[in-house]
Motif scaffolding. Structure first.
Motif, PDB file in Angstrom:
ATOM      1  N   SER A   1      42.515 -33.613  -3.245  1.00 54.63           N
ATOM      2  CA  SER A   1      43.064 -32.249  -2.668  1.00 54.63           C
ATOM      3  C   SER A   1      43.373 -32.530  -0.998  1.00 54.63           C
ATOM      4  N   GLU A   2      43.011 -32.213  -0.743  1.00 55.70           N
ATOM      5  CA  GLU A   2      43.843 -31.815   0.925  1.00 55.70           C
ATOM      6  C   GLU A   2      44.806 -33.014   0.932  1.00 55.70           C
TER       7      GLU A   2
ATOM      8  N   LYS B   1      37.335 -25.539  -2.621  1.00 54.95           N
ATOM      9  CA  LYS B   1      37.478 -24.501  -3.684  1.00 54.95           C
ATOM     10  C   LYS B   1      38.699 -24.195  -4.672  1.00 54.95           C
ATOM     11  N   GLY B   2      39.513 -24.869  -5.152  1.00 64.46           N
ATOM     12  CA  GLY B   2      40.547 -25.123  -5.755  1.00 64.46           C
ATOM     13  C   GLY B   2      41.971 -25.470  -5.165  1.00 64.46           C
ATOM     14  N   TYR B   3      41.508 -24.960  -3.457  1.00 55.68           N
ATOM     15  CA  TYR B   3      42.867 -25.279  -2.563  1.00 55.68           C
ATOM     16  C   TYR B   3      43.779 -26.638  -2.444  1.00 55.68           C
ATOM     17  N   TYR B   4      44.378 -26.586  -1.083  1.00 54.70           N
ATOM     18  CA  TYR B   4      45.635 -27.874  -1.415  1.00 54.70           C
ATOM     19  C   TYR B   4      45.785 -28.771  -2.902  1.00 54.70           C
TER      20      TYR B   4
ATOM     21  N   TYR C   1      51.114 -44.256  -2.296  1.00 52.90           N
ATOM     22  CA  TYR C   1      51.273 -42.814  -2.265  1.00 52.90           C
ATOM     23  C   TYR C   1      50.393 -41.838  -1.753  1.00 52.90           C
ATOM     24  N   ASP C   2      51.207 -41.315  -0.478  1.00 47.18           N
ATOM     25  CA  ASP C   2      50.297 -40.537   0.572  1.00 47.18           C
ATOM     26  C   ASP C   2      49.476 -39.943   0.388  1.00 47.18           C
ATOM     27  N   GLY C   3      49.977 -38.764  -1.038  1.00 43.75           N
ATOM     28  CA  GLY C   3      50.158 -37.408  -1.423  1.00 43.75           C
ATOM     29  C   GLY C   3      49.228 -37.009  -2.551  1.00 43.75           C
TER      30      GLY C   3
ATOM     31  N   VAL D   1      50.613 -34.824  -8.373  1.00 49.02           N
ATOM     32  CA  VAL D   1      50.350 -33.252  -8.720  1.00 49.02           C
ATOM     33  C   VAL D   1      51.120 -32.763 -10.267  1.00 49.02           C
ATOM     34  N   ASN D   2      52.247 -32.924  -9.975  1.00 50.99           N
ATOM     35  CA  ASN D   2      53.073 -32.530 -11.176  1.00 50.99           C
ATOM     36  C   ASN D   2      52.408 -33.216 -12.429  1.00 50.99           C
ATOM     37  N   GLY D   3      52.088 -34.964 -12.817  1.00 46.94           N
ATOM     38  CA  GLY D   3      50.932 -35.234 -14.193  1.00 46.94           C
ATOM     39  C   GLY D   3      52.383 -36.569 -14.208  1.00 46.94           C
TER      40      GLY D   3
END
Ligand code: NAG
Ligand code: NAG
Length: 345
Positions: free
Chosen positions: A284-285, A65-68, A305-307, A327-329
């Motif tokens: 996501s998470e 739902k968009g989170y994480y 990469y763990d993220g 996450v920042n591209g």
């Protein structure tokens, strides 16, 4: 005459029982044939871009739902998708957390898919496989074509083939391979409708896949599943896939295996085989923080990469290129294999 008269009822009933037995055998044979049978994997086709290439994004383990950071990753996918003019998106499964979809009207479908991946460049076909979390809900809801009325991008089958002129992509339903979900489901419900008996399902899937791989004349073969064959993150290698799937992929010269399941981004390769293992499960998470060692000392980690993040793939008749983004591209890792420098991909 009297003897014949006496025998006849007995003989008749014998004939009838034999016939019944034959019919019964046929019913059993046909039902096996239909439910576990030699079904050819459904095949879709996607045309090349005018420059003779295809490009797509790969995302896994996303529906929250968009989170994480799911929305942040989605936004960057939109940007990259635009830059690359992508043809489609591939999802490596765990499409809806925590327990798949409840039914075809579950609002989670819109909340985690339609309302999150809103960028114009992502309004392309989405080719999805199922993850173990998807099996915890009504699996048949995700497979139901009626979802395309809600969002026309959605395409999810258990196993299927996507055919392009520069590569064949084989999507494989890996959850039924994992023994633990059957023997110690840990209080979790799994929707095994159409999967049991499990051994038949796996045997037939492998047979169908082997046939499809052998028939493929593409110079580049990519197999996509939810579970990793090789991974150094939380879940690590999937032993069942190493035993049952990997030898078939190697025998059929599969070039790349792509999965999710571990919420990380990875590239692993092993000595003695040109096959590359890519994990894209950062939808996501993430940030589990429990990196493992390699399960096989003949393998090496090219990238981990763990993220959160995603992967892009660009394929032409001479080159296949993979790039991982955070996450920042921002580009985390880039790798390519050129046909010009190898006898084959
Ligand atoms: C979202 O991404 C940022 C940047 O990588 C990270 O610092 C943060 O912990 C992430 N949030 C979650 C909930 O994972
Ligand atoms: C492929 O990788 C090599 C380095 O390994 C690099 O020199 C080359 O520019 C790359 N090609 C493409 C098309 O990205």
């Amino acid at each position: 005459m009297a003897t014949t008269m006496a025998l006849s009822p007995y003989r008749n009933s014998l004939v009838i029982s034999l016939r019944l037995l034959l019919v019964l055998e046929w019913v059993i044979f046909l039902s096996f044939h239909w439910s576990f049978g030699y079904a050819e994997l459904q095949t879709f086709h996607h045309p090349l871009k005018p420059d003779g290439s295809i490009s797509f994004l790969v995302i896994g383990d996303w529906g929250r739902k968009g989170y994480y950071n799911q929305s942040e990753v989605a936004q960057q996918m939109g940007r990259k998708g635009e830059e690359m003019n992508i043809d489609f998106v591939v999802s490596t499964g765990d499409n809806f957390y925590d327990n798949g979809l409840k039914d075809i009207n579950d609002p989670n479908f819109q909340e985690s898919f339609t309302n999150v991946y809103t960028a114009k460049s992502l309004q392309k076909p989405w080719f999805n496989v199922l993850g173990n979390h998807d099996y915890r809900g009504d699996v048949k809801a995700q497979l139901n074509p009626i979802l395309r009325k809600t969002d026309s991008r959605w395409l999810c089958l258990r196993s299927f083939i996507l055919n392009t002129e520069v590569a064949d992509l084989f999507f494989v339903d890996t959850t039924p391979f994992v023994e633990e979900y059957f023997t110690s489901p840990d209080g979790q419900f799994y929707d095994w409708r159409d999967i049991l008996p499990r051994q038949y399902y796996i045997a037939n899937l492998l047979k169908d896949l082997e046939l499809a791989l052998a028939r493929s004349t593409s110079t580049l073969k990519i197999v996509i599943g939810h579970h990793a064959i090789r991974s150094i993150a939380h879940h690590g290698d999937t032993i069942e896939l190493i035993h049952m799937l990997l030898p078939m992929l190697q025998d059929n010269n599969v070039d790349f295996y792509i999965n999710g399941h571990d919420h990380s981004l990875e590239q692993i390769s092993c000595m003695g085989s040109p096959m590359q293992f890519f994990t894209s499960g950062g939808g996501s998470e993430a940030w589990r923080g429990d990196e493992k060692g390699l399960g096989d000392n003949k393998c090496a980690v090219n990238f981990f990469y763990d993220g959160q993040g995603f992967m892009s793939t660009q394929i032409s008749s001479t080159n296949a290129k993979f790039v991982f983004y955070n996450v920042n591209g921002e580009t985390l890792h880039s790798w390519n294999r050129s046909k010009l420098f190898h006898s084959s991909f």
